[in-house]
Write a protein that holds these residues in place. Structure first.
Motif, PDB file in Angstrom:
ATOM      1  N   ARG A 159       1.378  -8.143  12.379  1.00  0.00           N
ATOM      2  CA  ARG A 159      -0.064  -8.258  12.141  1.00  0.00           C
ATOM      3  C   ARG A 159      -0.566  -7.218  11.137  1.00  0.00           C
ATOM      4  NH1 ARG A 159      -3.829  -9.872  10.508  1.00  0.00           N
ATOM      5  NH2 ARG A 159      -5.739 -10.672  11.444  1.00  0.00           N
ATOM      6  N   THR A 160      -0.049  -6.003  11.233  1.00  0.00           N
ATOM      7  CA  THR A 160      -0.555  -4.934  10.369  1.00  0.00           C
ATOM      8  C   THR A 160      -0.151  -5.179   8.909  1.00  0.00           C
ATOM      9  OG1 THR A 160      -0.623  -2.541  10.128  1.00  0.00           O
ATOM     10  CG2 THR A 160       1.478  -3.482  10.707  1.00  0.00           C
ATOM     11  N   GLY A 161      -1.000  -4.745   7.987  1.00  0.00           N
ATOM     12  CA  GLY A 161      -0.694  -4.919   6.576  1.00  0.00           C
ATOM     13  C   GLY A 161       0.514  -4.106   6.151  1.00  0.00           C
ATOM     14  N   LEU A 162       1.213  -4.577   5.122  1.00  0.00           N
ATOM     15  CA  LEU A 162       2.342  -3.842   4.569  1.00  0.00           C
ATOM     16  C   LEU A 162       1.813  -2.700   3.694  1.00  0.00           C
ATOM     17  CD1 LEU A 162       3.634  -6.590   5.432  1.00  0.00           C
ATOM     18  CD2 LEU A 162       5.190  -6.330   3.495  1.00  0.00           C
ATOM     19  N   ALA A 163       2.643  -1.666   3.541  1.00  0.00           N
ATOM     20  CA  ALA A 163       2.300  -0.534   2.677  1.00  0.00           C
ATOM     21  C   ALA A 163       3.484  -0.235   1.775  1.00  0.00           C
ATOM     22  CB  ALA A 163       1.932   0.694   3.498  1.00  0.00           C
ATOM     23  N   LEU A 164       3.205   0.376   0.620  1.00  0.00           N
ATOM     24  CA  LEU A 164       4.240   0.759  -0.332  1.00  0.00           C
ATOM     25  C   LEU A 164       4.014   2.216  -0.705  1.00  0.00           C
ATOM     26  CD1 LEU A 164       6.586   0.039  -2.267  1.00  0.00           C
ATOM     27  CD2 LEU A 164       4.860  -0.725  -3.919  1.00  0.00           C
ATOM     28  N   THR A 165       5.012   3.062  -0.423  1.00  0.00           N
ATOM     29  CA  THR A 165       4.879   4.488  -0.726  1.00  0.00           C
ATOM     30  C   THR A 165       6.256   5.079  -0.990  1.00  0.00           C
ATOM     31  OG1 THR A 165       4.163   6.630   0.125  1.00  0.00           O
ATOM     32  CG2 THR A 165       4.865   5.035   1.746  1.00  0.00           C
ATOM     33  N   ASN A 166       6.340   5.925  -1.980  1.00  0.00           N
ATOM     34  CA  ASN A 166       7.589   6.625  -2.322  1.00  0.00           C
ATOM     35  C   ASN A 166       8.771   5.668  -2.463  1.00  0.00           C
ATOM     36  OD1 ASN A 166       6.195   9.023  -2.291  1.00  0.00           O
ATOM     37  ND2 ASN A 166       6.839   9.608  -0.228  1.00  0.00           N
ATOM     38  N   GLY A 167       8.495   4.488  -3.029  1.00  0.00           N
ATOM     39  CA  GLY A 167       9.563   3.521  -3.266  1.00  0.00           C
ATOM     40  C   GLY A 167      10.005   2.769  -2.032  1.00  0.00           C
ATOM     41  N   VAL A 168       9.230   2.839  -0.938  1.00  0.00           N
ATOM     42  CA  VAL A 168       9.613   2.195   0.318  1.00  0.00           C
ATOM     43  C   VAL A 168       8.506   1.244   0.763  1.00  0.00           C
ATOM     44  CG1 VAL A 168      10.185   2.571   2.760  1.00  0.00           C
ATOM     45  CG2 VAL A 168      11.018   4.164   1.017  1.00  0.00           C
ATOM     46  N   VAL A 169       8.896   0.028   1.127  1.00  0.00           N
ATOM     47  CA  VAL A 169       7.969  -0.935   1.722  1.00  0.00           C
ATOM     48  C   VAL A 169       7.973  -0.714   3.237  1.00  0.00           C
ATOM     49  CG1 VAL A 169       7.415  -3.375   2.066  1.00  0.00           C
ATOM     50  CG2 VAL A 169       8.415  -2.611  -0.106  1.00  0.00           C
ATOM     51  N   LEU A 170       6.795  -0.406   3.792  1.00  0.00           N
ATOM     52  CA  LEU A 170       6.669  -0.133   5.218  1.00  0.00           C
ATOM     53  C   LEU A 170       6.079  -1.344   5.943  1.00  0.00           C
ATOM     54  CD1 LEU A 170       5.193   3.481   5.120  1.00  0.00           C
ATOM     55  CD2 LEU A 170       7.553   2.826   5.664  1.00  0.00           C
ATOM     56  N   ILE A 171       6.662  -1.662   7.106  1.00  0.00           N
ATOM     57  CA  ILE A 171       6.231  -2.819   7.888  1.00  0.00           C
ATOM     58  C   ILE A 171       6.140  -2.399   9.350  1.00  0.00           C
ATOM     59  CG2 ILE A 171       6.690  -5.251   8.422  1.00  0.00           C
ATOM     60  CD1 ILE A 171       8.665  -5.259   6.053  1.00  0.00           C
ATOM     61  N   GLY A 172       5.079  -2.840  10.037  1.00  0.00           N
ATOM     62  CA  GLY A 172       4.921  -2.549  11.461  1.00  0.00           C
ATOM     63  C   GLY A 172       4.775  -3.822  12.263  1.00  0.00           C
ATOM     64  N   TRP A 173       5.123  -3.727  13.560  1.00  0.00           N
ATOM     65  CA  TRP A 173       5.064  -4.890  14.453  1.00  0.00           C
ATOM     66  C   TRP A 173       4.493  -4.509  15.816  1.00  0.00           C
ATOM     67  CZ3 TRP A 173       9.132  -4.208  11.118  1.00  0.00           C
ATOM     68  CH2 TRP A 173       9.529  -5.283  10.300  1.00  0.00           C
TER      69      TRP A 173
END
Length: 821
Positions: free
Chosen positions: A209-223
């Motif tokens: 549900r949470t939006g994706l983020a992009l930081t320091n060359g890494v795509v972050l995903i939460g569940w």
């Protein structure tokens, strides 16, 4: 509105590459030079057109200015749907044809995931299918959009991270990658792998549900998990943005269940060092391995995630027991500070020092500030504006409260409101906010809010409304129900804030569309009604086309139309309107047309001005040549209004409903179908009486559901339909009574020659009447039951069943007969 491409104004360029505009999640566009407090009003601002898509849009749309696609420089809107499709639209063009569309399904073997595969209930936080739910993120440097798509593939459930080229929609090299993983843990669902006890990511249960983020060359995903279904855990994963290799995996509660990360759809806040802040929901907390109801700060690198700090409310045990997730809205990094502000279902805003979150201390004495709101959940979360007139202001709109602006002074919120609105949120989820302004300039700040217009959207659909407020006073300056025929939102898409960019406001709804609002052209508008109709091949359907003059415009308007299956003819009476007025559009479908749904649009031309209809409508070809079209029967009961032929209603939308008056039929009523054609079918009925629900009468669904045939506690109602063409039909029986605070149920049986008698119970829930959504009752709560038969005649019998009082009833509001292929 005139059909012209919106000029690209370089001074107003904005890119919305991530959820809530920026890494801080400020929810603010400070480069809006077109929309101001002075021109956002019902005479100058409204809905221009819609972009139709194939499913609900739970993900916030993204936007890039000045992108070259197909040889032209365009502003581009990116839309992802719960049916696993991604669209790119020319954001300055009303054309419903996307620049490109990418589909991750291949029915019947690969489809979106039906919500009933996870939570077998008729209504919940999610209604329909699950595909792309979390807001994607765009890397503008590489022209890549990252997203998570969920699919059901030959009975197996899969989640994948995709990296698409934003110019073409094609997959990047190495894309997609399947999402999986395990971490050491001792929860009840743990297993032993290679001698280590681990918990494993479940692609069916875990909700992205949470939006994706992009930081320091890494795509972050939460569940998180759907409806807190177990076994489940909160999960965080990081993927290398170039290779898509997984570089990090964290389970929030490896030794217990839950701890989900959903944040009202908000992406994690990211600070200037690239550290990310994830808020978690109820679950086990021990401060070492398990972090339910906490804000977790992670250092992010291609080598992994490192937990740097955390905050846990001192009453975490109570929050967890009451399901008062801290993860309700996620957190915002207030611009120009090191402070984080956010809240959750407890109804409290927490102001935290990002450099020292404070861990867990009784009564939260270690944090900067703790502000209770007016008893409602914090879901939409705060937005921030540094105004010229009042300095820094923070806006929040919780459930069951008004919109509030707080001054921000000396590193704290002044708890006495600087300003507050007069509209009370009717319930979940409160207001999802966006602020637009030209920097700090006075009279340019507007707070935009998407919310229910009435009712609660917690576990059902609710009508949505878009509101606009003067950000300096919180006086409401416009809303989409002021001129509802032009501006209505449709069903609310909760948690998705309005997207304001370059003079337009983009707002998805749950009805498979993105509505586009902006300044109205200074001439005239064109609208079509009804929104949808069903017709058989070789037959006709009629629509009303209304031309409204604006800003003193005068002149003749010539009408023309496009759309429908090949060979369709569209004619107008009159074809030339001398001024404002309404014409009838007749749509003739060719014989032999295959079943399907098609879009219709009308253009009005007056001199050099060409205006396309603000609301593309659909016509559905529902059966093969010679078959009878859908038939609707509206039992008027004690309602005083009958349905006009043009009114569209039903779970399968159609017009030309047959009005059946009285508790019993003296003679058989001849029936017409959804095109208005006679059918040879007839209906008779017998009930104890007629009655009506307390809902407000309105054309369409509400009018059909208002009146009904009624029983006593011991009598039954029968409806007999004869003279149909013998074939397969879906039979919809609509049932909603004036039951007040009592729960009642009825047993509905279909029978007849060649039909195996079938009974389905429908529970009429207490304190609930039809609002905008049809809910199937499958021996449970709902407002209609559906049978499938093959026959030319049938009888429906309604018998009152269980109730929580001595009064029992089995209402019948309407019956719809829909032919199948």
């Amino acid at each position: 509105m005139a059909i012209v491409f919106t000029p690209i104004v370089l001074g107003a360029q904005i890119d919305i590459l991530t959820n809530r505009y920026d890494q801080q999640r400020s929810g603010t566009n400070l480069r809006e030079t077109t929309l101001t407090v002075g021109n956002v009003n019902s005479s100058r601002f409204g809905k221009l057109y819609s972009y139709p898509v194939d499913g609900p849009v739970y993900a916030q749309p993204l936007y890039i200015s000045g992108l070259t696609i197909k040889g032209a420089v365009r502003n581009v809107l990116y839309v992802a749907t719960m049916h696993d499709k991604v669209y790119a639209f020319d954001a300055g063009n009303p054309s419903s044809v996307p620049l490109w569309m990418t589909d991750f399904t291949r029915p019947p073997s690969i489809t979106p995931v039906p919500i009933t595969d996870i939570v077998p209930m008729s209504g919940g936080n999610i209604i329909g299918n699950i595909g792309i739910q979390g807001t994607p993120v765009i890397d503008q440097a590489t022209h890549t959009i990252y997203l998570v798509a969920r699919t059901k593939e030959n009975g197996e459930y899969v989640q994948r991270l995709h990296a698409l080229d934003i110019i073409s929609g094609g997959e990047r090299p190495g894309s997609p990658v399947e999402i999986s993983g395990s971490v050491p843990g001792t929860a009840a669902d743990s297993t032993v792998i290679d001698g280590t006890r681990v918990v494993t990511f479940d692609p069916l249960v875990q909700v992205q549900r949470t939006g994706l983020a992009l930081t320091n060359g890494v795509v972050l995903i939460g569940w998180a998990a759907h409806e807190d279904v177990t076994p489940s855990h909160g999960w965080i994963m990081g993927f290398d943005a170039t290779t898509l290799a997984r570089v990090a995996i964290v389970a929030v509660t490896p030794d217990a269940y839950l701890g989900g990360i959903w944040q009202g759809g908000r992406a994690p806040a990211v600070d200037s060092a690239g550290n990310a802040y994830f808020a978690t929901g109820n679950g086990k907390w021990d401060g070492t391995r398990n972090f339910g109801d906490s804000l977790m700060k992670f250092q992010v690198a291609r080598t992994g995630l490192t937990l740097l700090d955390y905050f846990t409310p001192g009453n975490e045990v109570t929050l967890s027991a009451n399901d008062d997730d801290l993860s309700g809205s996620g957190f915002t990094l207030l611009p120009g500070t090191n402070l984080l502000l956010g809240g959750g279902k407890e109804g409290v805003l927490y102001l935290l020092d990002a450099n020292n979150l404070g861990k867990k201390v009784p009564s939260d004495t270690q944090i900067v500030q703790k502000i209770p709101v007016n008893g409602g959940h914090v879901m939409g979360g705060p937005v921030y504006w540094n105004s010229a007139s009042a300095g820094p202001l923070i806006y929040n709109w919780s459930e069951l409260d008004v919109l509030i602006a707080y001054r921000f002074s000396n590193g704290r919120l002044v708890t006495s409101p600087y300003a507050q609105g007069s509209v009370i949120s009717p319930g979940h989820p409160g207001g999802s906010l966006t602020l637009s302004a030209r920097g700090a300039a006075a009279n340019t700040g507007i707070v935009w809010a998407s919310m229910p217009s009435f009712g609660d959207a917690r576990h059902s659909l609710a009508a949505g409304i878009l509101r606009a407020f003067n950000a300096e006073t919180l006086a409401e300056i416009w809303n989409s129900n002021q001129v509802a025929s032009r501006d209505r939102v449709g069903n609310l898409m909760k948690f998705v804030p309005p997207v304001v960019a370059n003079g337009k406001v983009y707002l998805p709804n749950h009805d498979n569309a993105v509505q586009v609002y902006g300044l109205l052209p200074p001439n005239f508008s064109v609208n079509i009604a009804p929104a949808a109709q069903t017709v058989a091949p070789g037959r006709t359907a009629t629509y009303s086309v209304t031309v409204t003059m604006q800003s003193g415009f005068t002149g003749q308007v010539s009408l023309s139309g496009i759309g429908g299956p090949p060979g369709t003819t569209l004619s107008f009476n009159p074809q030339l309107l001398p001024g404002p007025g309404t014409a009838t559009m007749t749509v003739k479908i060719p014989s032999g047309t295959a079943a399907g749904s098609f879009t219709l649009a009308v253009t009005g031309t007056s001199g050099a001005a060409a205006v396309r209809s603000a609301n593309p409508v659909t016509i559905t070809v529902a059966s093969t040549t010679g078959a009878v079209g859908a038939i609707g029967i509206n039992f008027i009961g004690t309602s005083t209004a009958t349905m006009a032929a043009s009114e569209s209603a039903g779970a399968i939308a159609q017009s030309h409903w047959n009005n059946a008056a009285g508790a019993a039929s003296g003679t058989a009523l001849a029936l017409v179908d959804g095109s208005g054609a006679t059918t040879g079918a007839r209906v008779t009925w017998n009930a104890n009486s007629g009655w009506s629900t307390p809902i407000t009468d309105a054309a369409g669904n509400a009018r059909m559901m208002k009146g009904y045939l009624d029983t006593t506690s011991t009598s039954s109602t029968t409806v007999n339909v004869t003279g149909l063409t013998s074939r397969a039909y879906d039979i919809y029986v609509y049932a909603d009574g004036a039951n007040g605070t009592h729960e009642r149920s009825g047993a509905y049986t279909i029978s007849g020659a060649g039909i195996t008698p079938t009974t389905i119970a429908a529970i009429d829930a207490a304190s609930t009447n039809f609002s905008t959504t049809f809910i199937p009752a499958k021996n449970g709560a709902g407002n209609y039951v559906k049978f499938t038969i093959t026959a030319g005649t049938f009888t429906v019998t309604a018998v009152p069943a269980a109730a929580d009082s001595t009064t029992r009833r089995a209402p019948v509001n309407g019956i719809q007969i829909v032919p199948l292929q």
